[in-house]
Scaffold this motif. Structure first.
Motif, PDB file in Angstrom:
ATOM      1  N   SER A 124      46.510  37.315  37.046  1.00 19.45           N
ATOM      2  CA  SER A 124      46.697  37.624  35.628  1.00 19.45           C
ATOM      3  C   SER A 124      45.656  38.638  35.156  1.00 19.45           C
ATOM      4  CB  SER A 124      46.611  36.342  34.801  1.00 19.45           C
ATOM      5  OG  SER A 124      46.670  36.634  33.426  1.00 19.45           O
ATOM      6  N   GLY A 125      44.421  38.451  35.593  1.00 20.08           N
ATOM      7  CA  GLY A 125      43.361  39.398  35.233  1.00 20.08           C
ATOM      8  C   GLY A 125      43.627  40.787  35.774  1.00 20.08           C
ATOM      9  N   LEU A 126      44.100  40.855  37.019  1.00 21.87           N
ATOM     10  CA  LEU A 126      44.440  42.159  37.603  1.00 21.87           C
ATOM     11  C   LEU A 126      45.575  42.822  36.832  1.00 21.87           C
ATOM     12  CD1 LEU A 126      44.205  41.284  41.409  1.00 21.87           C
ATOM     13  CD2 LEU A 126      42.667  42.774  40.104  1.00 21.87           C
ATOM     14  N   ALA A 127      46.599  42.037  36.489  1.00 23.91           N
ATOM     15  CA  ALA A 127      47.722  42.585  35.722  1.00 23.91           C
ATOM     16  C   ALA A 127      47.259  43.057  34.346  1.00 23.91           C
ATOM     17  CB  ALA A 127      48.827  41.534  35.586  1.00 23.91           C
ATOM     18  N   THR A 128      46.384  42.284  33.717  1.00 25.34           N
ATOM     19  CA  THR A 128      45.852  42.678  32.404  1.00 25.34           C
ATOM     20  C   THR A 128      45.075  43.983  32.517  1.00 25.34           C
ATOM     21  OG1 THR A 128      45.714  40.393  31.638  1.00 25.34           O
ATOM     22  CG2 THR A 128      44.311  41.993  30.520  1.00 25.34           C
ATOM     23  N   GLY A 129      44.224  44.075  33.528  1.00 23.38           N
ATOM     24  CA  GLY A 129      43.444  45.294  33.711  1.00 23.38           C
ATOM     25  C   GLY A 129      44.319  46.516  33.918  1.00 23.38           C
ATOM     26  N   LEU A 130      45.328  46.383  34.766  1.00 18.38           N
ATOM     27  CA  LEU A 130      46.246  47.501  34.989  1.00 18.38           C
ATOM     28  C   LEU A 130      47.007  47.843  33.710  1.00 18.38           C
ATOM     29  CD1 LEU A 130      47.531  46.578  38.543  1.00 18.38           C
ATOM     30  CD2 LEU A 130      46.100  48.545  37.921  1.00 18.38           C
ATOM     31  N   SER A 131      47.420  46.817  32.964  1.00 19.62           N
ATOM     32  CA  SER A 131      48.109  47.046  31.699  1.00 19.62           C
ATOM     33  C   SER A 131      47.228  47.852  30.752  1.00 19.62           C
ATOM     34  CB  SER A 131      48.499  45.703  31.070  1.00 19.62           C
ATOM     35  OG  SER A 131      49.012  45.891  29.771  1.00 19.62           O
ATOM     36  N   TRP A 132      45.979  47.461  30.634  1.00 18.99           N
ATOM     37  CA  TRP A 132      45.057  48.167  29.732  1.00 18.99           C
ATOM     38  C   TRP A 132      44.813  49.602  30.173  1.00 18.99           C
ATOM     39  CZ3 TRP A 132      40.694  43.977  29.160  1.00 18.99           C
ATOM     40  CH2 TRP A 132      41.183  42.933  28.383  1.00 18.99           C
TER      41      TRP A 132
END
Length: 137
Positions: free
Chosen positions: A71-79
């Motif tokens: 989830s953190g990786l997905a959030t980072g990529l999203s940002w």
């Protein structure tokens, strides 16, 4: 009570878009994302430590930890992609496209979480998709 938190989330997401658009005007979008991430890290850990919730850290299962990391990786990529889009595009067009995540989440929740897809939810998702295309056309 959940809907109050959801409305506050929407308000702050909206402010995020406005503040970020102003902030990335003369800054590399990746650097801007990194700065934003440090602020979020400090605030989130500050809240956890203030409330004494860090005691639960050793009780997190490996399974939960793996998905929190994903989830953190997905959030980072999203940002990263969001800030890049804001840097080169109009916030009034970038934000609606970003909110397509709502419709995508509905589809993915049916596929991966086996949540029921009601007619009302399907119509809502289609309206979000249609509204997004109306806004960006």
């Amino acid at each position: 009570m959940w809907w109050i938190y959801a409305l506050l989330s929407a308000l702050f997401a909206s402010l995020t878009a406005i503040f970020a658009k102003i902030g990335v005007s003369n800054v590399n979008s990746d650097l801007a994302t990194a700065i934003r991430t440090v602020i979020i890290l400090v605030v989130a850990w500050g809240i956890v430590l203030f409330k004494g919730e860090n005691k639960g850290l050793q009780h997190i299962s490996r399974y939960s930890l793996i998905f929190l990391i994903l989830s953190g990786l997905a959030t980072g990529l999203s940002w990263i992609f969001y800030f890049k889009a804001l840097q080169v595009g109009q916030v009034s067009k970038v934000a609606p496209v970003d909110k397509l995540s709502v419709a995508l989440t509905i589809v993915l929740s049916v596929i991966f979480l086996h949540e029921a897809l009601t007619l009302k939810t399907a119509i809502g998702a289609l309206l979000i998709i249609t509204g997004t295309f109306v806004l960006i056309a």
